[in-house]
Design a protein around this motif. Structure first.
Motif, PDB file in Angstrom:
ATOM      1  N   MET A  16     -17.863  43.558 -18.669  1.00 34.04           N
ATOM      2  CA  MET A  16     -19.115  44.103 -18.220  1.00 34.04           C
ATOM      3  C   MET A  16     -20.223  43.359 -18.961  1.00 34.04           C
ATOM      4  O   MET A  16     -20.187  43.262 -20.185  1.00 34.04           O
ATOM      5  N   LEU A  17     -21.163  42.856 -18.211  1.00 32.27           N
ATOM      6  CA  LEU A  17     -22.252  42.069 -18.778  1.00 32.27           C
ATOM      7  C   LEU A  17     -23.576  42.768 -18.499  1.00 32.27           C
ATOM      8  O   LEU A  17     -23.867  43.111 -17.352  1.00 32.27           O
ATOM      9  N   ILE A  18     -24.360  42.980 -19.537  1.00 29.10           N
ATOM     10  CA  ILE A  18     -25.683  43.577 -19.387  1.00 29.10           C
ATOM     11  C   ILE A  18     -26.702  42.534 -19.812  1.00 29.10           C
ATOM     12  O   ILE A  18     -26.612  41.971 -20.908  1.00 29.10           O
ATOM     13  N   SER A  19     -27.667  42.281 -18.951  1.00 30.76           N
ATOM     14  CA  SER A  19     -28.739  41.351 -19.302  1.00 30.76           C
ATOM     15  C   SER A  19     -29.753  42.072 -20.185  1.00 30.76           C
ATOM     16  O   SER A  19     -29.904  43.286 -20.104  1.00 30.76           O
ATOM     17  N   PRO A  20     -30.432  41.326 -21.065  1.00 32.42           N
ATOM     18  CA  PRO A  20     -31.360  41.976 -21.989  1.00 32.42           C
ATOM     19  C   PRO A  20     -32.587  42.547 -21.293  1.00 32.42           C
ATOM     20  O   PRO A  20     -32.931  42.154 -20.174  1.00 32.42           O
ATOM     21  N   ALA A  21     -33.243  43.452 -21.993  1.00 34.23           N
ATOM     22  CA  ALA A  21     -34.473  44.056 -21.489  1.00 34.23           C
ATOM     23  C   ALA A  21     -35.612  43.039 -21.517  1.00 34.23           C
ATOM     24  O   ALA A  21     -35.483  41.935 -22.061  1.00 34.23           O
ATOM     25  N   ALA A  80     -42.700  46.436 -26.064  1.00 35.10           N
ATOM     26  CA  ALA A  80     -42.603  47.900 -26.057  1.00 35.10           C
ATOM     27  C   ALA A  80     -41.991  48.429 -24.765  1.00 35.10           C
ATOM     28  O   ALA A  80     -41.173  49.358 -24.784  1.00 35.10           O
ATOM     29  N   SER A  81     -42.348  47.828 -23.642  1.00 38.32           N
ATOM     30  CA  SER A  81     -41.781  48.314 -22.372  1.00 38.32           C
ATOM     31  C   SER A  81     -40.292  47.989 -22.284  1.00 38.32           C
ATOM     32  O   SER A  81     -39.523  48.760 -21.701  1.00 38.32           O
ATOM     33  N   GLY A  82     -39.866  46.876 -22.856  1.00 40.50           N
ATOM     34  CA  GLY A  82     -38.442  46.531 -22.870  1.00 40.50           C
ATOM     35  C   GLY A  82     -37.633  47.503 -23.706  1.00 40.50           C
ATOM     36  O   GLY A  82     -36.551  47.948 -23.302  1.00 40.50           O
ATOM     37  N   VAL A  83     -38.145  47.848 -24.872  1.00 42.37           N
ATOM     38  CA  VAL A  83     -37.462  48.825 -25.733  1.00 42.37           C
ATOM     39  C   VAL A  83     -37.380  50.164 -25.022  1.00 42.37           C
ATOM     40  O   VAL A  83     -36.322  50.810 -24.989  1.00 42.37           O
ATOM     41  N   ARG A  84     -38.481  50.592 -24.425  1.00 40.18           N
ATOM     42  CA  ARG A  84     -38.520  51.877 -23.705  1.00 40.18           C
ATOM     43  C   ARG A  84     -37.504  51.887 -22.562  1.00 40.18           C
ATOM     44  O   ARG A  84     -36.747  52.849 -22.391  1.00 40.18           O
ATOM     45  N   ALA A  85     -37.463  50.809 -21.782  1.00 41.57           N
ATOM     46  CA  ALA A  85     -36.524  50.738 -20.648  1.00 41.57           C
ATOM     47  C   ALA A  85     -35.079  50.774 -21.129  1.00 41.57           C
ATOM     48  O   ALA A  85     -34.230  51.443 -20.524  1.00 41.57           O
ATOM     49  N   ALA A  86     -34.782  50.063 -22.213  1.00 39.82           N
ATOM     50  CA  ALA A  86     -33.411  50.060 -22.734  1.00 39.82           C
ATOM     51  C   ALA A  86     -33.022  51.445 -23.241  1.00 39.82           C
ATOM     52  O   ALA A  86     -31.901  51.908 -23.004  1.00 39.82           O
ATOM     53  N   ARG A  87     -33.935  52.117 -23.904  1.00 44.06           N
ATOM     54  CA  ARG A  87     -33.627  53.473 -24.396  1.00 44.06           C
ATOM     55  C   ARG A  87     -33.378  54.440 -23.236  1.00 44.06           C
ATOM     56  O   ARG A  87     -32.510  55.304 -23.319  1.00 44.06           O
ATOM     57  N   LEU A  88     -34.137  54.281 -22.157  1.00 47.76           N
ATOM     58  CA  LEU A  88     -33.918  55.130 -20.981  1.00 47.76           C
ATOM     59  C   LEU A  88     -32.586  54.819 -20.304  1.00 47.76           C
ATOM     60  O   LEU A  88     -31.964  55.698 -19.712  1.00 47.76           O
ATOM     61  N   ALA A  89     -32.151  53.570 -20.386  1.00 45.35           N
ATOM     62  CA  ALA A  89     -30.889  53.161 -19.763  1.00 45.35           C
ATOM     63  C   ALA A  89     -29.678  53.527 -20.607  1.00 45.35           C
ATOM     64  O   ALA A  89     -28.557  53.596 -20.093  1.00 45.35           O
ATOM     65  N   ARG A 118     -33.535  39.005 -28.636  1.00 45.20           N
ATOM     66  CA  ARG A 118     -33.672  39.964 -27.536  1.00 45.20           C
ATOM     67  C   ARG A 118     -32.351  40.604 -27.149  1.00 45.20           C
ATOM     68  O   ARG A 118     -32.324  41.774 -26.772  1.00 45.20           O
ATOM     69  N   CYS A 119     -31.219  39.886 -27.257  1.00 44.92           N
ATOM     70  CA  CYS A 119     -29.921  40.515 -26.971  1.00 44.92           C
ATOM     71  C   CYS A 119     -29.569  41.525 -28.049  1.00 44.92           C
ATOM     72  O   CYS A 119     -29.124  42.638 -27.746  1.00 44.92           O
ATOM     73  N   ALA A 120     -29.768  41.157 -29.320  1.00 46.36           N
ATOM     74  CA  ALA A 120     -29.494  42.092 -30.415  1.00 46.36           C
ATOM     75  C   ALA A 120     -30.405  43.318 -30.311  1.00 46.36           C
ATOM     76  O   ALA A 120     -29.950  44.455 -30.493  1.00 46.36           O
ATOM     77  N   GLY A 121     -31.682  43.108 -29.979  1.00 42.09           N
ATOM     78  CA  GLY A 121     -32.619  44.213 -29.825  1.00 42.09           C
ATOM     79  C   GLY A 121     -32.268  45.114 -28.659  1.00 42.09           C
ATOM     80  O   GLY A 121     -32.424  46.341 -28.741  1.00 42.09           O
ATOM     81  N   THR A 122     -31.794  44.519 -27.570  1.00 41.69           N
ATOM     82  CA  THR A 122     -31.382  45.320 -26.412  1.00 41.69           C
ATOM     83  C   THR A 122     -30.165  46.162 -26.768  1.00 41.69           C
ATOM     84  O   THR A 122     -30.118  47.356 -26.457  1.00 41.69           O
ATOM     85  N   ALA A 123     -29.176  45.547 -27.428  1.00 38.20           N
ATOM     86  CA  ALA A 123     -27.980  46.293 -27.829  1.00 38.20           C
ATOM     87  C   ALA A 123     -28.365  47.461 -28.730  1.00 38.20           C
ATOM     88  O   ALA A 123     -27.873  48.579 -28.555  1.00 38.20           O
ATOM     89  N   VAL A 125     -30.577  37.566 -11.901  1.00 41.60           N
ATOM     90  CA  VAL A 125     -30.129  38.623 -12.811  1.00 41.60           C
ATOM     91  C   VAL A 125     -31.370  39.321 -13.355  1.00 41.60           C
ATOM     92  O   VAL A 125     -32.141  38.724 -14.103  1.00 41.60           O
ATOM     93  N   ALA A 126     -31.555  40.552 -12.981  1.00 40.47           N
ATOM     94  CA  ALA A 126     -32.711  41.340 -13.421  1.00 40.47           C
ATOM     95  C   ALA A 126     -32.485  41.854 -14.840  1.00 40.47           C
ATOM     96  O   ALA A 126     -31.338  42.007 -15.278  1.00 40.47           O
ATOM     97  N   PRO A 127     -33.567  42.154 -15.555  1.00 40.64           N
ATOM     98  CA  PRO A 127     -33.413  42.760 -16.882  1.00 40.64           C
ATOM     99  C   PRO A 127     -32.650  44.076 -16.791  1.00 40.64           C
ATOM    100  O   PRO A 127     -32.825  44.854 -15.852  1.00 40.64           O
ATOM    101  N   LEU A 128     -31.771  44.297 -17.750  1.00 38.36           N
ATOM    102  CA  LEU A 128     -30.959  45.509 -17.863  1.00 38.36           C
ATOM    103  C   LEU A 128     -30.058  45.758 -16.657  1.00 38.36           C
ATOM    104  O   LEU A 128     -29.744  46.901 -16.338  1.00 38.36           O
TER     105      LEU A 128
END
Length: 195
Positions: free
Chosen positions: A1-6, A24-33, A50-55, A158-161
Motif C-alpha cells: 500500500m502506497l500513500i503519497s505525501p500531503a 499547515a493545510s497539508g498537516v491538517r489534511a493528513a491528520r483528518l485522513a 515531507r514523507c516523514a512529516g506525512t507519516a 498521483v494526488a496528495p494523500l
C-alpha cells in the motif's frame, strides 16, 4: 500500500522535487485522513521531510526507507518546471521523450523505475506493507508492477494523500487505483473487480 505525501509549497509551485516540510493545510489534511489509513504489518516512509512529516501527521510509527527517496533530478531539483523549460527546453523534451535520458545529471526514468521495482520485488511473505512515498515512486512502482512501458509513467497522476494498493507478489501484481484516504465508500466484493 502506497500513500503519497500531503501538500507542501513545492507541490503547489510545480517544483522538481524540492524537499520541504508540509504546510499547515497539508498537516491538517493528513491528520483528518489518519483514521482512514489501512492496517499494515510493516510501515515505512521515504526519507524526505515531507514523507516523514506525512507519516507523523498520519500517526504512523514508521521507519525511513532509503530506496523510497525522491527521484534524483540533479541540477533541476528545487527549480520550477516552467523555469527549467524556459532555459533548457531541449533537455526537458529529451527527459519527457526518452526514458533513458537524464539531462539534469540525475537519475533517468528507467533508473527510477528499476529502483522502485527492486524495492517492490524485495517485499516477501504475506505481510502487509504500508509506505508513505513520493508520487514519482508510486508511479514508478505501478509501471513496474504492471509491466507497463516506461512512457506510461507520464500518464499516471498521483494526488496528495492518495492510497494506491498493489496486491500479489513479484511477477504478478494487481492494482487497486489511488483511492483517496477518507473514502470509506466501496471496498465490497463488487468493488474488487471480479470481471
Amino acid at each position: 500500500m502506497l500513500i503519497s505525501p500531503a501538500m507542501n509549497a513545492a507541490l503547489r509551485e510545480a517544483r522538481f522535487a524540492g524537499d520541504a516540510a508540509l504546510d499547515a493545510s497539508g498537516v491538517r489534511a493528513a491528520r483528518l485522513a489518519a483514521p482512514h489509513v489501512p492496517d499494515a504489518d510493516r510501515r515505512v516512509h521515504g526519507p524526505s521531510v515531507r514523507c516523514a512529516g506525512t507519516a507523523e501527521a498520519l500517526g504512523l510509527r514508521s521507519s525511513g526507507e532509503p530506496a523510497l527517496r525522491e527521484w534524483e533530478l540533479g541540477r533541476w531539483s528545487g527549480a520550477r518546471l516552467d523555469e527549467v523549460g524556459a532555459r533548457e527546453s531541449e533537455g526537458v523534451a529529451a527527459w519527457l521523450g526518452d526514458p533513458s535520458a537524464a539531462p539534469h545529471g540525475g537519475e533517468s526514468l528507467l533508473g527510477l523505475c528499476a529502483r522502485a521495482g527492486a524495492w517492490l520485488d524485495s517485499l516477501t511473505g504475506d505481510s502487509r506493507v504500508l509506505a508513505v512515498t513520493e508520487p514519482s515512486l508510486v508511479r514508478a512502482a505501478v509501471v513496474h508492477a504492471l509491466a507497463l512501458p516506461p512512457q506510461a509513467f507520464w500518464r499516471l497522476d498521483v494526488a496528495p494523500l492518495a492510497l494506491t494498493e498493489l496486491t500479489g507478489r513479484t511477477g504478478r501484481w494487481n492494482l487497486r487505483v489511488g483511492r483517496p484516504l477518507g473514502d470509506r465508500q466501496g471496498g465490497g466484493e463488487a468493488d474488487r473487480g471480479t470481471s
